[in-house]
Design an enzyme around this catalytic site. Structure first.
Site, mmCIF file in Angstrom:
data_model
loop_
_atom_site.group_PDB
_atom_site.id
_atom_site.type_symbol
_atom_site.label_atom_id
_atom_site.label_comp_id
_atom_site.label_asym_id
_atom_site.label_seq_id
_atom_site.Cartn_x
_atom_site.Cartn_y
_atom_site.Cartn_z
ATOM 1 N N SER A 138 12.394 -34.858 -20.941
ATOM 2 C CA SER A 138 12.780 -33.691 -22.110
ATOM 3 C C SER A 138 14.572 -33.421 -23.106
ATOM 4 C CB SER A 138 13.001 -31.764 -21.500
ATOM 5 O OG SER A 138 11.611 -31.695 -21.160
ATOM 6 N N LYS B 150 8.684 -21.645 -12.058
ATOM 7 C CA LYS B 150 7.723 -21.834 -13.452
ATOM 8 C C LYS B 150 7.752 -20.085 -13.195
ATOM 9 C CE LYS B 150 6.049 -25.909 -15.238
ATOM 10 N NZ LYS B 150 4.922 -26.646 -16.244
ATOM 11 N N GLY C 101 -6.774 -28.677 -9.899
ATOM 12 C CA GLY C 101 -6.036 -27.974 -9.249
ATOM 13 C C GLY C 101 -5.248 -26.842 -9.660
ATOM 14 N N ALA C 102 -4.734 -25.915 -8.435
ATOM 15 C CA ALA C 102 -4.703 -24.796 -8.974
ATOM 16 C C ALA C 102 -3.336 -23.438 -8.872
ATOM 17 C CB ALA C 102 -5.606 -23.568 -8.154
ATOM 18 N N GLY C 103 -2.301 -24.553 -9.505
ATOM 19 C CA GLY C 103 -0.838 -24.517 -9.561
ATOM 20 C C GLY C 103 -0.304 -23.716 -10.715
ATOM 21 N N ARG D 290 -7.143 -27.885 -3.189
ATOM 22 C CA ARG D 290 -7.942 -28.761 -2.505
ATOM 23 C C ARG D 290 -7.368 -27.212 -1.689
ATOM 24 N NH1 ARG D 290 -1.969 -30.956 -0.539
ATOM 25 N NH2 ARG D 290 -1.184 -29.684 -1.197
ATOM 26 N N LYS E 162 -6.874 -20.645 -3.662
ATOM 27 C CA LYS E 162 -6.084 -20.293 -4.743
ATOM 28 C C LYS E 162 -7.142 -20.496 -6.602
ATOM 29 C CE LYS E 162 -1.883 -22.143 -3.119
ATOM 30 N NZ LYS E 162 -1.121 -23.557 -2.915
ATOM 31 N N GLN F 266 3.673 -29.148 -25.873
ATOM 32 C CA GLN F 266 5.031 -27.821 -24.889
ATOM 33 C C GLN F 266 6.410 -28.253 -25.401
ATOM 34 O OE1 GLN F 266 6.708 -27.974 -22.766
ATOM 35 N NE2 GLN F 266 6.999 -30.110 -22.515
HETATM 36 P P1 NDP Z 1 2.450 -26.797 -8.674
HETATM 37 O O1 NDP Z 1 3.380 -27.294 -7.412
HETATM 38 O O2 NDP Z 1 2.576 -25.324 -9.128
HETATM 39 O O3 NDP Z 1 1.547 -26.803 -8.303
HETATM 40 C C1 NDP Z 1 0.341 -28.394 -6.991
HETATM 41 C C2 NDP Z 1 -0.836 -28.045 -7.072
HETATM 42 O O4 NDP Z 1 -1.728 -29.891 -6.934
HETATM 43 C C3 NDP Z 1 -1.878 -27.226 -6.279
HETATM 44 O O5 NDP Z 1 -3.108 -27.211 -7.145
HETATM 45 C C4 NDP Z 1 -1.698 -28.189 -5.287
HETATM 46 O O6 NDP Z 1 -2.863 -28.252 -4.182
HETATM 47 C C5 NDP Z 1 -1.689 -29.013 -6.207
HETATM 48 N N1 NDP Z 1 -1.201 -30.774 -4.705
HETATM 49 C C6 NDP Z 1 -0.546 -31.311 -4.286
HETATM 50 N N2 NDP Z 1 -1.082 -32.663 -3.748
HETATM 51 C C7 NDP Z 1 -2.049 -32.892 -4.159
HETATM 52 C C8 NDP Z 1 -2.937 -33.232 -3.131
HETATM 53 N N3 NDP Z 1 -2.500 -34.581 -2.242
HETATM 54 N N4 NDP Z 1 -4.157 -33.688 -3.283
HETATM 55 C C9 NDP Z 1 -4.593 -32.784 -3.984
HETATM 56 N N5 NDP Z 1 -4.042 -31.534 -4.426
HETATM 57 C C10 NDP Z 1 -3.108 -31.518 -4.172
HETATM 58 O O7 NDP Z 1 3.151 -27.511 -9.777
HETATM 59 P P2 NDP Z 1 2.417 -27.782 -11.183
HETATM 60 O O8 NDP Z 1 0.848 -27.138 -11.110
HETATM 61 O O9 NDP Z 1 3.516 -26.696 -12.461
HETATM 62 O O10 NDP Z 1 2.531 -28.635 -11.918
HETATM 63 C C11 NDP Z 1 1.505 -30.073 -11.617
HETATM 64 C C12 NDP Z 1 1.248 -31.283 -12.377
HETATM 65 O O11 NDP Z 1 1.564 -31.174 -13.827
HETATM 66 C C13 NDP Z 1 2.749 -31.827 -12.254
HETATM 67 O O12 NDP Z 1 2.311 -33.382 -11.630
HETATM 68 C C14 NDP Z 1 3.333 -31.928 -13.153
HETATM 69 O O13 NDP Z 1 4.640 -32.690 -13.575
HETATM 70 C C15 NDP Z 1 2.691 -31.639 -14.436
HETATM 71 N N6 NDP Z 1 2.662 -30.783 -15.628
HETATM 72 C C16 NDP Z 1 3.075 -31.833 -16.334
HETATM 73 C C17 NDP Z 1 2.790 -30.606 -17.970
HETATM 74 C C18 NDP Z 1 3.483 -31.414 -19.081
HETATM 75 O O14 NDP Z 1 3.566 -31.789 -20.046
HETATM 76 N N7 NDP Z 1 2.719 -32.857 -19.376
HETATM 77 C C19 NDP Z 1 3.036 -29.744 -17.885
HETATM 78 C C20 NDP Z 1 3.474 -29.237 -16.477
HETATM 79 C C21 NDP Z 1 3.162 -29.849 -15.597
HETATM 80 P P3 NDP Z 1 -2.935 -26.823 -2.854
HETATM 81 O O15 NDP Z 1 -3.112 -25.499 -3.508
HETATM 82 O O16 NDP Z 1 -3.703 -26.427 -2.522
HETATM 83 O O17 NDP Z 1 -1.820 -26.776 -2.521
#
Ligand code: NDP
Length: 278
Positions: A20, A69, A130-132, A155, A159, A252
């Site tokens: 960034s 976030k 993913g659901a973060g 996973r 969520k 973004q």
């Molecule tokens: P969060 O920490 O909010 O969510 C993480 C997610 O990843 C959850 O759904 C989690 O599952 C899952 N997860 C983590 N480890 C594993 C694994 N070993 N196997 C399967 N699922 C897994 O992170 P964010 O959602 O904020 O970010 C996710 C990714 O997106 C990051 O790598 C971030 O850098 C990238 N990103 C990139 C952007 C860009 O502009 N290119 C912008 C925003 C994000 P569970 O719920 O089961 O824990």
């Protein structure tokens, strides 16, 4: 700090990998706007204190990345509708001390998929893994791009199911089938597969049957100099095309830049420059 120079930063943990500061410096140079932009690694329990200090010391705007976030959303005095829908904020703007929160991740992804990569979203069957926080920010913009179906697989299944209930009304309006499925129960036939997990940050892969990649277009929100481990895996298992998330990152950032300065920077040249330096 020069007289007309405004102060910006990105907060995250970890933050060493963040592009960034480079992206915003390139935008500033291109548009002749004078800024100071730094990255700051914030202790996991200190986001509120550090953000408060930053704005009290004259900070004009803040980008927020993993894992803050949701806290940035809570920190905002006021938030945009897209940030409210996402429950997550990646851009904070100080308007005379009143903190406005926005979420530009979704716009960034859609512009990259649609304008830069020209992947057809309309009538597509899309899988988001993913659901973060990132997924929360991209679901509504994806639904608004008129896909045929959107499946969320996480996973922790609950969520994903929660996101389906949060966005069910938007899906209904968009006439799109929105569902959550466990990772071991995906039947394939997805046009576009988006990895929105943070597994890549730990060098890990989600526990998926790789046959789902066959013939699909795969996008990893993570980016790196070589194809990410996820994209390499997808390619070896028949993905027809693939892209990492560098374009989304730059797009973004461009939207954040626009919110802060009211000027839209040119992104293509910045994507190329950042790509050459990672
Ligand atoms: P969060 O920490 O909010 O969510 C993480 C997610 O990843 C959850 O759904 C989690 O599952 C899952 N997860 C983590 N480890 C594993 C694994 N070993 N196997 C399967 N699922 C897994 O992170 P964010 O959602 O904020 O970010 C996710 C990714 O997106 C990051 O790598 C971030 O850098 C990238 N990103 C990139 C952007 C860009 O502009 N290119 C912008 C925003 C994000 P569970 O719920 O089961 O824990």
């Amino acid at each position: 700090m020069k007289k007309d120079e405004k102060l910006f930063a990105v907060f995250g943990n970890p933050i060493e990998h963040s592009q960034s500061p480079n992206i915003h410096s390139l935008f500033a140079k291109q548009t002749n706007i004078s800024i100071l932009y730094h990255s700051q690694c914030v202790d996991f329990d200190r986001f509120f204190d550090c953000a408060k200090d930053f704005f009290l010391s004259g900070g004009a705007g803040l980008n927020v990345t993993v894992p803050f976030k949701t806290q940035a959303f809570e920190f905002s005095d006021e938030a945009s509708q897209r940030a409210i829908n996402a429950g997550a904020v990646n851009t904070l703007i100080s308007k005379k001390g009143h903190i406005f929160g926005d979420n530009t991740d979704g716009v960034g992804l859609i512009v990259d998929l649609d304008k830069n990569l020209k992947w057809k979203l309309k009538d597509a069957d899309i899988l988001v893994i993913g659901a973060g926080g990132a997924t929360r920010g991209i679901i509504e913009p994806l639904l608004c791009a008129d896909p045929s179906s959107l499946t969320i697989s996480n996973r922790t299944l609950s969520k994903g199911e929660n996101l389906v209930s949060v966005f069910s009304a938007v899906a209904k309006n968009a006439n799109c089938q929105l569902k959550a499925l466990p990772m071991n129960n995906l039947d394939g036939n997805f046009d576009i597969i988006i990895n929105a997990t943070s597994a890549s940050l730990e060098g890990r892969l989600p526990d998926l049957d790789p046959s789902i990649f066959d013939g699909s277009a795969c996008y990893d929100l993570m980016y790196s100099s070589a194809p990410t481990r996820f994209l390499d895996w997808a390619r070896k298992n028949g993905a027809a095309k693939y892209s990492d998330g560098l374009g989304m990152l730059v797009e973004q950032a461009a939207e954040s830049f626009y919110l802060w300065h009211g000027v839209r920077p040119e992104t293509e040249v910045v994507i190329q420059k950042i790509r050459a330096n990672i």
